[in-house]
Motif scaffolding. Structure first.
Motif, PDB file in Angstrom:
ATOM      1  N   SER A  98      46.095  50.238  35.536  1.00  0.00           N
ATOM      2  CA  SER A  98      45.829  48.814  35.679  1.00  0.00           C
ATOM      3  C   SER A  98      44.882  48.327  34.596  1.00  0.00           C
ATOM      4  O   SER A  98      43.828  48.918  34.360  1.00  0.00           O
ATOM      5  N   VAL A  99      45.267  47.227  33.915  1.00  0.00           N
ATOM      6  CA  VAL A  99      44.436  46.607  32.889  1.00  0.00           C
ATOM      7  C   VAL A  99      44.349  45.111  33.218  1.00  0.00           C
ATOM      8  O   VAL A  99      45.355  44.413  33.210  1.00  0.00           O
ATOM      9  N   VAL A 100      43.156  44.647  33.537  1.00  0.00           N
ATOM     10  CA  VAL A 100      42.945  43.245  33.888  1.00  0.00           C
ATOM     11  C   VAL A 100      42.702  42.449  32.605  1.00  0.00           C
ATOM     12  O   VAL A 100      41.733  42.697  31.890  1.00  0.00           O
ATOM     13  N   PRO A 120      49.615  45.619  33.465  1.00  0.00           N
ATOM     14  CA  PRO A 120      48.761  44.440  33.243  1.00  0.00           C
ATOM     15  C   PRO A 120      48.593  43.594  34.499  1.00  0.00           C
ATOM     16  O   PRO A 120      49.514  43.439  35.291  1.00  0.00           O
ATOM     17  N   TRP A 121      47.396  43.074  34.656  1.00  0.00           N
ATOM     18  CA  TRP A 121      47.079  42.120  35.713  1.00  0.00           C
ATOM     19  C   TRP A 121      46.486  40.905  35.011  1.00  0.00           C
ATOM     20  O   TRP A 121      45.389  40.959  34.458  1.00  0.00           O
ATOM     21  N   ARG A 133      33.945  31.918  33.954  1.00  0.00           N
ATOM     22  CA  ARG A 133      33.274  32.449  32.769  1.00  0.00           C
ATOM     23  C   ARG A 133      33.257  33.975  32.861  1.00  0.00           C
ATOM     24  O   ARG A 133      32.853  34.547  33.872  1.00  0.00           O
ATOM     25  N   VAL A 134      33.665  34.639  31.795  1.00  0.00           N
ATOM     26  CA  VAL A 134      33.833  36.090  31.833  1.00  0.00           C
ATOM     27  C   VAL A 134      32.488  36.787  31.647  1.00  0.00           C
ATOM     28  O   VAL A 134      31.711  36.450  30.756  1.00  0.00           O
ATOM     29  N   GLU A 149      35.582  42.436  37.229  1.00  0.00           N
ATOM     30  CA  GLU A 149      36.587  43.455  36.953  1.00  0.00           C
ATOM     31  C   GLU A 149      37.580  42.901  35.932  1.00  0.00           C
ATOM     32  O   GLU A 149      38.749  42.678  36.226  1.00  0.00           O
ATOM     33  N   VAL A 150      37.099  42.647  34.730  1.00  0.00           N
ATOM     34  CA  VAL A 150      37.927  42.179  33.621  1.00  0.00           C
ATOM     35  C   VAL A 150      37.821  43.202  32.504  1.00  0.00           C
ATOM     36  O   VAL A 150      36.724  43.589  32.111  1.00  0.00           O
ATOM     37  N   ASP A 151      38.962  43.667  32.002  1.00  0.00           N
ATOM     38  CA  ASP A 151      38.964  44.664  30.932  1.00  0.00           C
ATOM     39  C   ASP A 151      39.025  44.012  29.554  1.00  0.00           C
ATOM     40  O   ASP A 151      38.336  44.432  28.622  1.00  0.00           O
TER      41      ASP A 151
END
Length: 311
Positions: free
Chosen positions: A97-99, A127-128, A135-136, A142-144
């Motif tokens: 899984s890649v966010v 991919p997700w 705002r990241v 949980e953001v890649d």
């Protein structure tokens, strides 16, 4: 003060929700995998903890009291929310899984058409795509990988630029043929959005008095504004990068060569920690390989940054 001290054990709440919905302790017991006496005992303990009778016991049947109906709405909503939260965790349990976070317009117009290429190039990547607009923060979310629309990439992150945000009028081919020079736009149905640069700036930089350009439909979403142009509802001031696929497909046409640089660009960013994951790193390399194929050539007119653009 102890938090949540009035919340009973979860198994009591599950039994209560089933008994309230089914109006039967025996049927509730079958649903949750307990005996009828166990459910009955749990409900008496629950009523004792709450300090209110929740059921009217009529022979072998049960009916909710007014307090029971009120509490059932609360319990049912909380259990459904917890179940939904569990389902949302499913992508985290998937291997590979890649966010990937990106704005909705960029995801729809640039990333989504290329997604099959990512699956082909990196089969292990699952991919997700996250388009919630928050705002990241790589430390708390949980953001890649994030794709952001900004004047410059944030400090302390790994980054590269996908392309600058250059804006140019686009419309359906039939409408475009009727508009031969920028001044013709003054009498056209213009589509407005909440992007960093509007029609007044674009027309002003081409030497056209923009005082009469405020008619037309306004959209808060640049993707929907571009979709309106695809439907023939007017002329949109679109990002060349985001309109590129529609232009190549013949759905839209660039009216003029001039493109106004908004001063912003799309950057791919991540953190050193996130890129230690092999699947994330493979997705990062795939995104970087897309850069030469993105966007379109245009004569750029630099736009002045407004003071509120830095906010």
């Amino acid at each position: 003060m102890v938090k949540f001290r009035h919340i009973p054990p979860t198994q009591f709440l599950k039994g209560f929700e089933a008994a309230a919905r089914l109006e039967s302790f025996s049927r509730a017991a079958e649903e949750v995998g307990l005996t009828q006496s166990a459910i009955s005992h749990q409900m008496r303990l629950l009523e004792a903890q709450i300090g209110q009778p929740l059921f009217l016991r009529i022979g072998r049947e049960v009916r909710l009291t007014d307090a029971g109906r009120d509490y059932h709405r609360t319990v049912r909503g909380c259990l459904e929310m917890m179940e939904d939260g569990y389902r949302r965790l499913e992508p985290y349990r998937k291997p590979g899984s890649v966010v990937i976070y990106a704005p909705q317009d960029f995801t729809r117009r640039w990333l989504l058409p290329r997604l099959p290429g990512l699956k082909t190039a990196v089969p292990a990547c699952e991919p997700w795509l996250d388009t919630n607009g928050a705002r990241v923060d790589f430390e708390t979310m949980e953001v890649d990988i994030a794709i952001i629309h900004a004047f410059e990439p944030p400090t302390g992150c790994e980054s590269f630029m996908i392309g600058t945000d250059c804006l140019s009028p686009v419309a359906q081919p039939a409408l475009a043929r009727m508009l031969r020079e920028p001044a013709d736009l003054l009498n056209a149905e213009l589509i407005h959005d909440e992007g960093p640069v509007g029609w007044a700036e674009w027309l002003g930089h081409t030497g056209v008095d923009a005082d009469t350009t405020w008619k037309g439909t306004n959209f808060s979403d640049r993707d929907i504004a571009l979709a309106a142009a695809e439907l023939g509802q007017g002329v949109a001031l679109a990002s060349c990068l985001l309109a590129d696929a529609a232009i190549k497909a013949g759905v839209l046409t660039r009216l003029f060569d001039e493109a106004l640089d908004s001063g912003r660009a799309w950057y791919v960013v991540s953190s050193e920690r996130k890129l230690k994951d092999a699947d994330v790193l493979d997705a990062w390399h795939w995104l970087s390989a897309q850069v030469p194929a993105s966007g379109g050539e245009a004569r750029q007119i630099p736009a002045h940054r407004r003071a509120d653009d830095h906010a």
